[in-house]
Design an enzyme around this catalytic site. Sequence first.
Site, PDB file in Angstrom:
ATOM      1  N   HIS A 126       0.973  -1.189  -0.252  1.00 10.45           N
ATOM      2  CA  HIS A 126       0.187   0.198  -0.094  1.00 10.45           C
ATOM      3  C   HIS A 126       1.055   1.411   0.116  1.00 10.45           C
ATOM      4  O   HIS A 126       2.375   1.209   0.775  1.00 10.45           O
ATOM      5  CB  HIS A 126      -1.129  -0.079   1.249  1.00 10.45           C
ATOM      6  CG  HIS A 126      -0.632  -0.292   2.377  1.00 10.45           C
ATOM      7  ND1 HIS A 126      -0.092   1.048   3.382  1.00 10.45           N
ATOM      8  CD2 HIS A 126       0.021  -1.245   3.193  1.00 10.45           C
ATOM      9  CE1 HIS A 126       0.123   0.878   4.476  1.00 10.45           C
ATOM     10  NE2 HIS A 126       0.219  -0.212   4.185  1.00 10.45           N
ATOM     11  N   ASP A 160       6.417   0.427   6.447  1.00 14.71           N
ATOM     12  CA  ASP A 160       4.904   0.612   6.062  1.00 14.71           C
ATOM     13  C   ASP A 160       4.430   1.566   5.248  1.00 14.71           C
ATOM     14  O   ASP A 160       3.964   2.804   5.944  1.00 14.71           O
ATOM     15  CB  ASP A 160       3.907   0.283   8.075  1.00 14.71           C
ATOM     16  CG  ASP A 160       2.496   0.073   7.816  1.00 14.71           C
ATOM     17  OD1 ASP A 160       2.325  -0.230   6.957  1.00 14.71           O
ATOM     18  OD2 ASP A 160       2.010   1.252   8.469  1.00 14.71           O
ATOM     19  N   GLU A 163      -4.693   2.088   3.024  1.00 13.63           N
ATOM     20  CA  GLU A 163      -4.772   0.870   3.606  1.00 13.63           C
ATOM     21  C   GLU A 163      -4.800   1.428   4.832  1.00 13.63           C
ATOM     22  O   GLU A 163      -5.872   0.335   5.722  1.00 13.63           O
ATOM     23  CB  GLU A 163      -4.089   0.079   3.153  1.00 13.63           C
ATOM     24  CG  GLU A 163      -4.154  -1.048   3.921  1.00 13.63           C
ATOM     25  CD  GLU A 163      -3.482  -1.113   5.415  1.00 13.63           C
ATOM     26  OE1 GLU A 163      -3.095  -2.183   5.813  1.00 13.63           O
ATOM     27  OE2 GLU A 163      -2.691  -0.120   5.665  1.00 13.63           O
ATOM     28  N   GLU A 164      -4.757   2.679   5.096  1.00 10.73           N
ATOM     29  CA  GLU A 164      -4.235   2.490   6.719  1.00 10.73           C
ATOM     30  C   GLU A 164      -6.067   3.666   7.491  1.00 10.73           C
ATOM     31  O   GLU A 164      -5.909   2.544   8.590  1.00 10.73           O
ATOM     32  CB  GLU A 164      -3.664   3.742   6.341  1.00 10.73           C
ATOM     33  CG  GLU A 164      -1.721   3.580   6.519  1.00 10.73           C
ATOM     34  CD  GLU A 164      -1.372   2.568   7.651  1.00 10.73           C
ATOM     35  OE1 GLU A 164      -2.153   1.893   8.498  1.00 10.73           O
ATOM     36  OE2 GLU A 164      -0.576   2.029   6.987  1.00 10.73           O
ATOM     37  N   ASP A 192       3.388  -6.141   3.603  1.00 12.28           N
ATOM     38  CA  ASP A 192       2.661  -5.504   4.415  1.00 12.28           C
ATOM     39  C   ASP A 192       3.242  -5.756   5.275  1.00 12.28           C
ATOM     40  O   ASP A 192       2.627  -4.459   7.050  1.00 12.28           O
ATOM     41  CB  ASP A 192       1.408  -5.126   4.017  1.00 12.28           C
ATOM     42  CG  ASP A 192       1.260  -3.125   5.286  1.00 12.28           C
ATOM     43  OD1 ASP A 192       1.915  -2.667   5.330  1.00 12.28           O
ATOM     44  OD2 ASP A 192      -0.569  -3.401   5.462  1.00 12.28           O
ATOM     45  N   HIS A 218       3.466   2.791  12.404  1.00 11.67           N
ATOM     46  CA  HIS A 218       2.438   4.470  12.898  1.00 11.67           C
ATOM     47  C   HIS A 218       3.333   5.369  13.785  1.00 11.67           C
ATOM     48  O   HIS A 218       2.564   5.751  14.445  1.00 11.67           O
ATOM     49  CB  HIS A 218       1.740   3.376  13.403  1.00 11.67           C
ATOM     50  CG  HIS A 218       0.829   2.923  12.385  1.00 11.67           C
ATOM     51  ND1 HIS A 218      -0.416   2.282  12.424  1.00 11.67           N
ATOM     52  CD2 HIS A 218       1.338   2.523  11.317  1.00 11.67           C
ATOM     53  CE1 HIS A 218      -0.505   1.572  11.844  1.00 11.67           C
ATOM     54  NE2 HIS A 218       0.283   1.509  10.780  1.00 11.67           N
TER      55      HIS A 218
HETATM   56 ZN   LIG Z   1       0.995  -1.472   6.082  1.00 10.73          ZN
END
Ligand SMILES: [Zn+2]
Length: 481
Positions: free
Chosen positions: A281, A293, A327-328, A355, A446
Amino acid sequence: MKLDDARRLSARTLALLLATALRAPAQEPEAIKARYAEIATRITAAALLKNDGYARLEELCDGVGSRLSGSPGMDRAIKWAESAMRRAGLDEVRLQPCRVPTWRRGEALLELLRPRREALPLLALGGSVPTPKGGLTADAVVVRSFAELDALPREGVEGRIVVFDVPYEGYGKTVQFRSLGASRAARKGAVAALVRSAGFGGNRTPHTGALRYEDDAPKIPAAALAPEDSAMLGRLAAAGAAPRLTLELSCSVGPDAPSANVIGRYRGRETPEEYLVVSGHLDSWDVGQGAQDDGGGCVSVLEAVAVLNRLRLRPRRSIDVVFFTNEENGLRGAHAYRDEVAKNPELCVGAYENDGGVERPTSFLITYPSGESRPSRRAAPDSRPSDPATARRFDRFAATVERVHGLACGVAGLGGGGADIGPLLDLGIPTLSPRTVGTRYFEWHHTAGDTLDKVDREDLDRHIAAQAALFYIWADLDERL
Ligand SMILES: [Zn+2]
């Protein structure tokens, strides 16, 4: 396949299915290993010798930066991705439009007022509503589980800030407090929710991520605390110090905005209408650079195909590289893609998503769309399907993976997939993903610390090399995995 679905198949598709059925009988695992031994070695060696993965990731992380879907950063990333796919030698590059939510973080402040004053670092959870201007001040009530929250009398929660100080026990288990904590607290009258970050502690860093408001609960503001500060509030509460907090968040939600998945096809040499999906993503959280990520995942699948192109190797079927949007915080890209694939699902032979970060890869995992292996995301990595038909397919997959040797990545297991390709299982398409050592991923995940320097060049090279060989064999096999 249901009869109705069969009636909808085009003549071209029927001809294709017939041709597939008339081909040589299924290759046995030993035959697969023998046939692809030399080519797998050539592919992995070439990829390890030279690839542009790290340079591409640098363009994305430093040149584009963070890219929350619906933001100008994501729009820049989409342009970059089109260019990167063309430079990698993909034959057809296109955008698949969809609309995505727009959420802006704004400012966030948290101050401990009692038993002493201290500003605490925090990150609003994606999708959170703001606090009133000037913030809200309330006593904190600290719980360590939903059961503990449920056991409290309503007057012990009403008007307070609920702190979910739940120790991290793996992402799958702990992420529910981030997703659902706000609504669970709001149902008992809380004015805000704070969650211990779903990730490793160690650097007093909060981890953001999406929350999900349930329809039957008031929407209250919610944010993530660094694990260290969450634990401190827990200790203060246990010691009877009755911590009191002021929280101010100025997040905002705008109207849905246009965005797109970026899709590039590397055309197959024999049946180009059949394809394998390999993906990551492109969107990321707005803090950090989305390097692990999922910039690394995107770049690794693209560069794996670029390696095949440089070697002038064309598998029997096409390989579609897909960079998903959103995606998030919404999966709108995944749903738009699923809707397109659903028109001719039999043309898609499998879906792969990288991912989970690009630390050193250890194995490849697969989930079959039906049978007992379906709910196997948590199956042991060395498990094997017990029903004989799926087990035979799995043995061919294991033989394929074993060919990706020399990279400590020749192990196959059950449980592969990804958030963006999950919806394809319902269309009868198996899903795959790599597994990594996972040593530090949830330290960066994140956070503002998910930056390019966290990606190790050699680990990224291994992903690219292993995937290049896997994708080639998978797209080339006589029979589908
Ligand atoms: Zn991810």
